[in-house]
Design a protein around this motif. Structure first.
Motif, short mmCIF file in Angstrom:
data_model
loop_
_atom_site.label_atom_id
_atom_site.label_comp_id
_atom_site.label_asym_id
_atom_site.label_seq_id
_atom_site.Cartn_x
_atom_site.Cartn_y
_atom_site.Cartn_z
N CYS A 190 0.82 -1.28 -0.08
CA CYS A 190 -0.05 0.09 0.10
C CYS A 190 0.86 1.49 -0.01
CB CYS A 190 -0.85 -0.03 1.24
SG CYS A 190 -1.99 1.39 1.28
N ASN A 192 -0.33 4.22 0.34
CA ASN A 192 -1.25 5.48 0.75
C ASN A 192 -0.84 6.18 2.18
OD1 ASN A 192 -3.18 5.69 -0.99
ND2 ASN A 192 -4.05 3.93 -0.43
N MET A 193 -0.15 5.46 3.06
CA MET A 193 0.17 6.16 4.29
C MET A 193 -0.90 7.00 5.24
SD MET A 193 3.40 5.80 4.85
CE MET A 193 4.96 5.10 4.31
N CYS A 194 -1.88 6.34 5.51
CA CYS A 194 -2.99 6.91 6.43
C CYS A 194 -2.13 6.89 7.70
CB CYS A 194 -3.98 5.86 6.35
SG CYS A 194 -4.99 5.59 4.90
N PHE A 196 -2.55 6.38 10.63
CA PHE A 196 -2.74 5.49 11.90
C PHE A 196 -2.39 4.28 11.55
CE2 PHE A 196 -6.55 5.84 9.31
CZ PHE A 196 -6.87 4.65 8.77
N CYS A 197 -1.88 4.02 10.19
CA CYS A 197 -1.87 2.55 9.80
C CYS A 197 -0.49 2.09 9.54
CB CYS A 197 -2.55 2.58 8.37
SG CYS A 197 -2.84 0.86 7.65
N VAL A 199 0.07 -0.85 7.79
CA VAL A 199 0.34 -1.63 6.59
C VAL A 199 1.48 -1.13 5.67
CG1 VAL A 199 -0.94 -2.61 4.67
CG2 VAL A 199 -2.18 -2.37 6.96
N PRO A 200 1.46 0.00 5.41
CA PRO A 200 2.70 0.26 4.42
C PRO A 200 3.81 0.00 5.04
CG PRO A 200 1.18 2.35 4.76
CD PRO A 200 0.78 1.25 5.82
N GLN A 234 -5.23 -3.97 -0.96
CA GLN A 234 -5.50 -2.78 0.21
C GLN A 234 -6.25 -1.72 -0.43
OE1 GLN A 234 -5.34 -3.18 3.10
NE2 GLN A 234 -3.85 -5.01 3.61
N HIS A 274 -10.83 2.43 -2.05
CA HIS A 274 -10.62 3.45 -1.16
C HIS A 274 -11.38 4.71 -1.83
CE1 HIS A 274 -8.27 6.64 0.69
NE2 HIS A 274 -7.34 6.01 1.16
N ARG A 313 -6.14 10.78 4.68
CA ARG A 313 -7.09 9.92 4.12
C ARG A 313 -7.17 10.50 2.69
NH1 ARG A 313 -7.96 4.74 4.25
NH2 ARG A 313 -10.25 4.68 3.64
FE1 SF4 Z 1 -3.37 1.61 3.20
FE2 SF4 Z 1 -5.74 1.14 4.01
FE3 SF4 Z 1 -3.85 1.35 5.74
FE4 SF4 Z 1 -4.48 3.39 4.62
S1 SF4 Z 1 -5.61 2.09 5.93
S2 SF4 Z 1 -2.43 3.01 4.70
S3 SF4 Z 1 -5.19 2.83 2.49
S4 SF4 Z 1 -3.82 -0.31 4.24
#
Ligand code: SF4
Ligand code: SAH
Ligand code: F3S
Length: 476
Positions: A190, A192-194, A196-197, A199-200, A234, A274, A313
């Motif tokens: 991913c 996107n670099m939200c 809070f997240c 995942v990246p 994602q 998204h 976001r």
């Molecule tokens: Fe990526 Fe989803 Fe996490 Fe945002 S919330 S960084 S879109 S995985």
């Protein structure tokens, strides 16, 4: 499941997504008496469940067969999630259970896979003495090597992230399968670099999989009797693959169309969309093909523009509302679901109210709902004060859950008397006299069995009763 962890937080879970343990032994596999066995548990989002099937395939190549019994396994694997603190706590608790198995069966190897492996890297080996291998999501091809080293007594770590790896050529070994529905991973990572997240950081850069391998996998599944595929990523709307020979680019709408054309009886679902990227082209493609389900998981996270900005976001309340309106205009009977986080840094009561009013506006059929959990290394973790007291986060979450239950209940009441095309997925959990299946809108429907019908068949079901979670009906 959507790309949603199914083990913690407060959320609606549909029946098929509840099991977190893969232990279905593959039927018809001939096993030599000295065959080695692996046992795997998966936590977190669908992506992880899908990855476990890739891992199973890679291990199969080196003679390891899946087993449902951890006590008879030579290798115990846990595919982990880091999305919230609680997800990681669950993994540590499971490791204590594996500890005991290892004490009873010396020589059993324990491997940690997935996002927590990626986040903690070699630290895992220091913190957890029983762990023999730590393998990140892009390093599963290295499992056979790590395994033979571990069998020699050398603990191993491979957490290299890749910009290319999509495991496109690996045919997943379907674990715990109902033979009707399957996941197809179409992209990884991913960008996107939200704020809070995690995942990246745990999954690396976004990359899309070769379109031909996706179509081949869908076609193969259809020929094996599967009738529904869920395309996973994602952020599926940013799917983008360039054919190296023709330089032609395939976007998500085009991919959807190609998969829909595999066979009209193959249903297509996808997750996650998204809000910033979902295009009208995608919506028109969904509307055009009956076998692309009228269901979109479109996580809002917060209904307030200031909070959304803080979350990075990259859309605001107005943008999100416009996308919802476009969905209902182009696909009038579409169901939309969402993810919400309550008590993000600095969220005020008024801003929390904006999430509630957004839920009313979007009329979500269901949601996955969480309170904010600070993750080390993320922008919010580094820069923002996690200043909302836990009780407040939890109270706001309870309000969100209560409202969602009431919205789902009302929407489901409106389905009473309507007839839906349902794909039979198998026996209902409660009774083997009933089937369970889903309509296009992803709502679970329970109905009495009828002779001659089997899982994988389509039937028309008229709804006679409804709760906030399930519809109940009869075949017509
Ligand atoms: Fe990526 Fe989803 Fe996490 Fe945002 S919330 S960084 S879109 S995985
Ligand atoms: N790619 C998907 C989300 C994957 S993570 C998307 O962008 O929508 C699944 C969900 O977990 C997120 O939508 C979010 O609601 C929740 N989540 C992620 N990080 C979280 C955190 N730090 N605390 C609480 N919930 C979180
Ligand atoms: Fe999925 Fe959890 Fe990783 S949600 S991508 S398994 S952090």
């Amino acid at each position: 499941m959507s790309l949603n962890p199914t083990l913690e937080g407060t959320k609606k879970i549909d029946e098929s997504k509840q099991g977190n343990v893969f232990f279905q032994e593959q039927e018809n596999t001939v096993k030599p008496a000295d065959a080695k066995h692996f046992y795997i548990e998966s936590y977190g989002c669908q992506m992880n469940f899908s990855d476990s099937e890739i891992v199973a395939s890679i291990l199969g190549e080196v003679g390891y067969h899946p087993t449902r019994n951890m006590e008879e396994s030579d290798l115990i694997l846990i595919n982990t999630c880091s999305i919230r603190e609680k997800a990681e706590d669950t993994v540590r608790k499971r490791l204590r259970v594996f500890d005991k198995v290892k004490a009873r069966r010396p020589g059993t190897l324990v491997g940690v896979l997935g996002c927590m492996a990626e986040r903690l890297k070699a630290k895992f080996l220091e913190q957890e003495k029983l762990v023999d291998m730590v393998v990140g999501p892009d390093a599963y091809r290295d499992l056979p090597n790590l395994l033979s080293s571990a069998n020699e007594g050398d603990k191993g770590v491979n957490v290299l992230l890749s910009r290319e790896e999509t495991y496109a050529d690996i045919s997943p070994l379907r674990l715990n399968s109902n033979g009707v529905t399957a996941f197809i991973s179409i992209m990884r990572g991913c960008d996107n670099m939200c704020s809070f997240c995690v995942v990246p950081f745990t999954r690396g850069r976004e990359r899309s999989r070769n379109v031909f391998s996706i179509i081949a996998e869908a076609t193969d599944l259809f020929h094996k009797g599967f009738r529904e595929v869920t395309l996973l990523g994602q952020n599926v709307d940013s799917f983008k693959w360039t054919n190296p020979e023709t330089q032609e680019m395939v976007n998500f709408a085009q991919l959807l169309e190609m998969v829909a054309l595999v066979h009209p009886d193959l249903r297509i679902r996808f997750s996650t969309s998204h809000p910033k990227d979902i295009t009208d082209e995608v919506l028109h493609t969904i509307a055009k093909y009956e076998n692309i389900c009228n269901y979109i998981h479109l996580p809002v996270q917060s209904g307030n523009s200031r909070v959304l900005k803080l979350m990075n976001r990259t859309y605001d309340r107005e943008w999100y509302k416009e996308r919802v309106e476009a969905i209902y205009k182009i696909i009038p009977d579409c169901a939309i679901s969402s993810d919400m986080i309550t008590g993000f840094c600095t969220e005020t009561e008024e801003e929390h109210q904006d999430t509630l009013t957004m839920m009313e506006f979007a009329k979500y059929s269901m949601s996955y709902m969480f309170f904010y959990s600070e993750r080390p290394g993320t922008l919010a973790g580094r820069k923002y004060d996690d200043d909302i007291p836990l009780e407040v986060k939890k109270r706001r979450l309870a309000e969100v859950v209560e409202l969602q239950t009431s919205i789902s209940h009302d929407l489901n009441q409106k389905d009473i008397g309507q007839t839906f095309k349902v794909l039979i997925e198998g026996d209902s959990k409660r009774s083997d006299q009933d089937f369970k299946g889903r309509n296009s809108q992803n709502k679970m429907i329970i109905f009495p069995k009828q002779a001659g019908l089997v899982a994988g068949d389509y039937v028309q079901v008229k709804v006679r009763e409804a709760t906030s979670a399930t519809l109940i009906g009869n075949i017509v």
